[in-house]
Enzyme design. Structure first.
Site, PDB file in Angstrom:
ATOM      1  N   SER A 243     -14.123  -0.379  -8.033  1.00  0.00           N
ATOM      2  CA  SER A 243     -13.062   0.320  -7.322  1.00  0.00           C
ATOM      3  C   SER A 243     -11.835   0.389  -8.215  1.00  0.00           C
ATOM      4  CB  SER A 243     -12.723  -0.419  -6.021  1.00  0.00           C
ATOM      5  OG  SER A 243     -12.205  -1.710  -6.315  1.00  0.00           O
ATOM      6  N   LYS A 244     -10.778   0.993  -7.701  1.00  0.00           N
ATOM      7  CA  LYS A 244      -9.562   1.169  -8.507  1.00  0.00           C
ATOM      8  C   LYS A 244      -8.989  -0.164  -8.997  1.00  0.00           C
ATOM      9  CE  LYS A 244      -8.014   5.606  -6.682  1.00  0.00           C
ATOM     10  NZ  LYS A 244      -6.973   6.328  -5.934  1.00  0.00           N
ATOM     11  N   ARG A 245      -9.151  -1.216  -8.193  1.00  0.00           N
ATOM     12  CA  ARG A 245      -8.579  -2.499  -8.615  1.00  0.00           C
ATOM     13  C   ARG A 245      -9.293  -3.072  -9.836  1.00  0.00           C
ATOM     14  NH1 ARG A 245     -11.501  -6.928  -6.311  1.00  0.00           N
ATOM     15  NH2 ARG A 245     -13.159  -6.200  -4.933  1.00  0.00           N
ATOM     16  N   HIS A 246     -10.495  -2.573 -10.124  1.00  0.00           N
ATOM     17  CA  HIS A 246     -11.218  -3.008 -11.316  1.00  0.00           C
ATOM     18  C   HIS A 246     -10.910  -2.106 -12.523  1.00  0.00           C
ATOM     19  CE1 HIS A 246     -14.080  -4.392  -8.027  1.00  0.00           C
ATOM     20  NE2 HIS A 246     -13.772  -5.511  -8.649  1.00  0.00           N
ATOM     21  N   GLY A 247     -10.106  -1.085 -12.329  1.00  0.00           N
ATOM     22  CA  GLY A 247      -9.848  -0.135 -13.407  1.00  0.00           C
ATOM     23  C   GLY A 247     -10.698   1.104 -13.297  1.00  0.00           C
TER      24      GLY A 247
END
Length: 473
Positions: A243-247
């Site tokens: 997801s976005k939190r992982h880049g």
């Protein structure tokens, strides 16, 4: 592979335009593109935009932009499902006429009640076939359901995961046309793939549950069965879905962050595919060596640090001419109108050994185009001391006499000054470095002087000497 050796693969990438192209989708596109290029087959781009509420032109444009930046060219398309509705209806009509599909007027509330009843008795939550034998015709609110087999098994022959069996009793009479007349996903993709001649379907393993339904549709149409390869998903460092939190940003965000497109391809392909212990691949390497049978069954873990390291490797391995194309837009963002040519190439040559991204390279390049108006404060205190102006003057005089203007000649100037002043190299080079770049850290001193050229180097050294003499010590 099971594919006949004389049958070239036809692959496809079929994104839904409901957002930007993200890492997972880009990797799926890459596997399809590489398989087609490696086997000298055909790669098709198709836009699955039947979800009219969520599909947008902005998303379509973003997908095209990302594909073009990654240089994943397509041989056919782009096809748009929204322009193929009549084709789908023709195939649906064929199934109805052959009693392989039927109209259903059950409401969503009724279907939900069927599912709850089945679950209460330990059964599979599915449609119970109420309208299967009614022989209904089209009516307002009616859907069309596929007449799925009640017994037997459907086997997915997967090039990556091996054979996967599904009990037909667990597959309900799924909808192939909604009440608004629009085809469902499973119907549309099968019709698209068989009419476009797609014979190798490589996609994420989140589609596995759809595959038995699609196989049943191929069989109902009497069509040749394509091969399937379901690739594992990409996970974040914590093993959760990316997801976005992982880049997991859009592909074009990586372009804006200064990544090399070949580096992103290199990194994406290694999230699930291997070729021995090799980590670094050029685009041509990948086309030559890619083999779908070497895609693993376990999920790839996205690691931004590894991507950054691969990017630095690709920058070092790329010619100055090619790097210039990528760097110029970043220089323009910094107010620098740079042109491709010998000067920019010489600048890039000094920067590429130490640049991890094009943003870093552009930031480091600014001083080449804009002479320093001020000097780093800590550098001034440390290196622009009394006597530094005379040292810079002597260096300037020596450089003015270098002919030809090259590294050996420049080295001789510094060696001569070091011998006469009994100073070590750093004591001579650091004031010069600060004078030329305004910073205490820069590319190699001789490479930097060569890139700046004699006239610019001399002008900057004289300005620095004047600056030092005006200081209050």
């Amino acid at each position: 592979m099971n594919m006949e050796s004389n049958k070239s693969p036809v692959t496809r990438f079929a994104p839904s335009p409901t957002g930007y192209l993200h890492i997972g989708g880009a990797r799926t596109a890459l596997f399809n593109w590489l398989h087609a290029r490696h086997c000298k087959g055909k790669f098709i781009l198709r836009i699955e935009d039947t979800d009219t509420r969520r599909s947008t032109k902005e998303s379509v444009d973003a997908i095209f932009e990302a594909m073009k930046w990654l240089e994943m060219d397509w041989d056919e398309g782009p096809y748009f499902q929204s322009k193929r509705i009549n084709i789908y209806r023709e195939y649906i009509r064929k199934l109805i006429d052959e009693n392989k599909a039927y109209y259903c007027t059950c409401t969503s509330e009724q279907v939900e009640a069927m599912r709850k009843k089945a679950m209460a008795t330990g059964g599979k939550p599915k449609y119970d076939g109420t309208c299967r034998e009614k022989g209904l015709g089209p009516s307002k609110g009616a859907v069309v359901r596929f007449r799925a087999p009640i017994a037997g098994t459907t086997v997915v022959r997967d090039e990556i995961r091996g054979n996967i069996s599904f009990d037909n009793s667990e597959i309900d009479d799924f909808i192939i046309q909604r009440s608004d007349g629009m085809p469902t996903y499973n119907l549309a993709v099968v019709v698209d793939d068989l009419t476009m001649g797609v014979n190798m379907i490589i996609r994420g393993d989140d589609h596995i549950s759809n595959t038995p339904k699609q196989i049943l549709l191929y069989e109902a149409f009497g069509a040749d069965m394509p091969e399937f390869g379901h690739v594992p998903m990409v996970l974040g460092h914590d093993k959760a879905r990316l997801s976005k939190r992982h880049g997991a940003m859009s592909v074009t965000a990586y372009r804006e962050m200064g990544f090399h497109p070949d580096a992103l391809l290199n990194y994406l392909v290694r999230l699930g595919w291997s070729h021995g212990d090799q980590e670094f691949f050029t685009r041509n390497d990948l086309i030559e060596k890619f083999d779908i049978s070497h895609v693993g069954k376990s999920a790839g873990v996205f690691n931004p640090e590894k991507l950054l390291a691969i990017n630095a490797e690709h920058i070092r391995a790329t010619t100055e001419d090619e790097l210039a194309v990528h760097l110029i837009p970043f220089l323009e963002e910094r107010g620098i109108k740079a042109e491709a040519g010998p000067f920019l190439n010489s600048v890039i040559k000094t920067l590429k050994p130490r640049s991890k991204t094009f943003i870093e390279m552009a930031d480091s390049a600014v001083f080449y185009f804009i002479p320093p108006e001020t000097y780093e404060e800590k550098g001034v205190k440390k290196f622009f001391k009394p006597g530094a102006a005379d040292l810079i003057d002597r260096t300037c005089a020596g450089i003015e006499n270098v002919e030809p203007f090259d590294k050996p000649g420049l080295e001789d100037v510094f060696t001569d000054i070091m011998e006469k002043s009994e100073l070590k190299f750093g004591k001579v080079a650091q004031p010069v470095r600060l004078a030329l770049s305004g910073k205490t850290v820069s590319p190699g001193i001789f490479e930097m002087i060569e890139a700046l050229g004699k006239a610019e180097t001399v002008a900057r050294l004289k300005n620095a000497a004047d600056f030092i003499r005006k200081q209050q010590f």
